[in-house]
Design a protein around this motif. Sequence first.
Motif, PDB file in Angstrom:
ATOM      1  N   MET A 115      49.045  44.794  32.057  1.00 21.70           N
ATOM      2  CA  MET A 115      47.643  45.112  32.268  1.00 21.70           C
ATOM      3  C   MET A 115      47.437  45.535  33.706  1.00 21.70           C
ATOM      4  N   GLY A 116      46.413  46.349  33.910  1.00 22.11           N
ATOM      5  CA  GLY A 116      46.083  46.794  35.254  1.00 22.11           C
ATOM      6  C   GLY A 116      45.484  45.657  36.067  1.00 22.11           C
ATOM      7  N   ARG A 117      45.039  46.015  37.220  1.00 22.06           N
ATOM      8  CA  ARG A 117      44.472  44.991  38.092  1.00 22.06           C
ATOM      9  C   ARG A 117      43.150  44.494  37.531  1.00 22.06           C
ATOM     10  N   LYS A 118      42.731  43.346  38.004  1.00 16.14           N
ATOM     11  CA  LYS A 118      41.453  42.771  37.596  1.00 16.14           C
ATOM     12  C   LYS A 118      40.324  43.609  38.185  1.00 16.14           C
ATOM     13  N   ASP A 122      30.906  44.233  39.259  1.00 15.12           N
ATOM     14  CA  ASP A 122      30.268  45.379  39.919  1.00 15.12           C
ATOM     15  C   ASP A 122      31.064  46.664  39.703  1.00 15.12           C
ATOM     16  N   GLU A 123      32.385  46.547  39.762  1.00 19.04           N
ATOM     17  CA  GLU A 123      33.224  47.732  39.521  1.00 19.04           C
ATOM     18  C   GLU A 123      33.066  48.217  38.087  1.00 19.04           C
ATOM     19  N   LYS A 124      32.955  47.293  37.145  1.00 18.81           N
ATOM     20  CA  LYS A 124      32.765  47.683  35.743  1.00 18.81           C
ATOM     21  C   LYS A 124      31.461  48.465  35.575  1.00 18.81           C
ATOM     22  N   ILE A 125      30.407  48.020  36.246  1.00 25.62           N
ATOM     23  CA  ILE A 125      29.120  48.727  36.168  1.00 25.62           C
ATOM     24  C   ILE A 125      29.265  50.142  36.730  1.00 25.62           C
TER      25      ILE A 125
END
Length: 142
Positions: A115-118, A122-125
């Motif tokens: 899996m990629g980084r967490k 806020d980044e998801k938004i």
Amino acid sequence: MKIIYSTTTKLRLLSQFQNVNESLKVFYHNIGAGSLKRWIQQYLTGGLANLERPVHNRRYPKKLKLRAVRDYRNHRLPTKEILLKYDIRGLSQLRNWVILYNNGKEPVRKRVRKMGRKVSYDEKIEIVKWVLKHNHDYKQAA
């Protein structure tokens, strides 16, 4: 539901079977004849250690898999001999390798994608906003 038998239970049943003059089909105590045959084969090839349920799946090197498959296909060795020769625990493992090989794939272990980084909330938004904006631009261009 699959019943998992302990090593001592397997050994007890095998010794009982050895002491009676009954066929495998008559003997079994709510255990499939295939399971008893497999336990007998495992015991004969590797002793008590082979009856124990492994904690981890066994890994086989790619070269060993290819040699076992080629022996199966080219030399027509009996499967029991191949299992003994390459110390393969089960026939189903060899069969899976042969199926992969016959379909033009090498019998290698599947790699699990990391899996990629967490990503923070806020980044998801920000990602959703970017996708919506670009998706809207894409629809207008089409």
